[in-house]
Design an enzyme around this catalytic site. Sequence first.
Site, PDB file in Angstrom:
ATOM      1  N   ASP A  55      11.956 -14.318  16.674  1.00 14.76           N
ATOM      2  CA  ASP A  55      12.766 -13.189  17.144  1.00 14.76           C
ATOM      3  C   ASP A  55      12.826 -12.187  15.997  1.00 14.76           C
ATOM      4  OD1 ASP A  55      14.756 -11.395  17.879  1.00 14.76           O
ATOM      5  OD2 ASP A  55      16.018 -12.931  18.790  1.00 14.76           O
ATOM      6  N   TYR A 147      15.835   3.545  23.856  1.00 13.92           N
ATOM      7  CA  TYR A 147      14.407   3.260  23.686  1.00 13.92           C
ATOM      8  C   TYR A 147      13.683   4.440  23.047  1.00 13.92           C
ATOM      9  CZ  TYR A 147       9.715   1.657  25.118  1.00 13.92           C
ATOM     10  OH  TYR A 147       8.406   1.241  25.139  1.00 13.92           O
TER      11      TYR A 147
END
Length: 241
Positions: A55, A147
């Site tokens: 991760d 984003y």
Amino acid sequence: MSASTAPAARSCLVTGGNRGIGRAIAEDLARHGDAVAVTYRTGEPPAGLLGVQCDVTDGAQVDAAFKTVEERQGRVEVLVANAGITRDSLLPLMTDEEFISVIDTNLIGVYRVVRRAMRGILRARRGRIILISSSVGMLGEAGQTNYAAAKAGLIGFARSLVREVGARDITVNVVAPGYVQTDMTAGLPESVLAKFIEHTPLGRPAAPAEIASVVRFLAGDEAAFLTGAVIPVDGGASMGH
């Protein structure tokens, strides 16, 4: 070319390389003779490639992943920072978690993996760093302030890094895909997909392989004098940006 004169396989790492664009990039590099590792959070890595569960929001996991890759296939010479997530919402409805998680994965996660890769790349005085951004980072998109902010940030990050490491024969470039046909985009409403096509002069989505071929070019010797570039692979959607 005989085995004795064939170029040695480079050690490549593609983050988020078990599906979509990342998988296409990893498999393309491997087909052309490189030793390729991929990181992934869930699912399974592609067959024949070194898979390392990681991760990118966890610095310890990033360090452990690099150690595994270094032990198995040598220091990373080509890094493709591709791992990313979306948490779309209009800004008045967006939660702190939705904004911060996207920034942490898509921007700070890139910082973490690039910083770790630089240990070996700086010592070798040679390397290729390729960041996967998005045309949204240049054009913007409703519901994607998080984003778009992260993907736009990659451009400033890359160009600043170029000025730090360019003298050591290290290139840093950004690829900015537009609408790409993947499992993730396949789940979008038809109205959204139609909008993407309408704003794409070529009138179709990209195939993941079309992104992968650009990345492979940037990773190769032919692109040795190309650095600090933002290359849109979006069918003309972001012309002028």
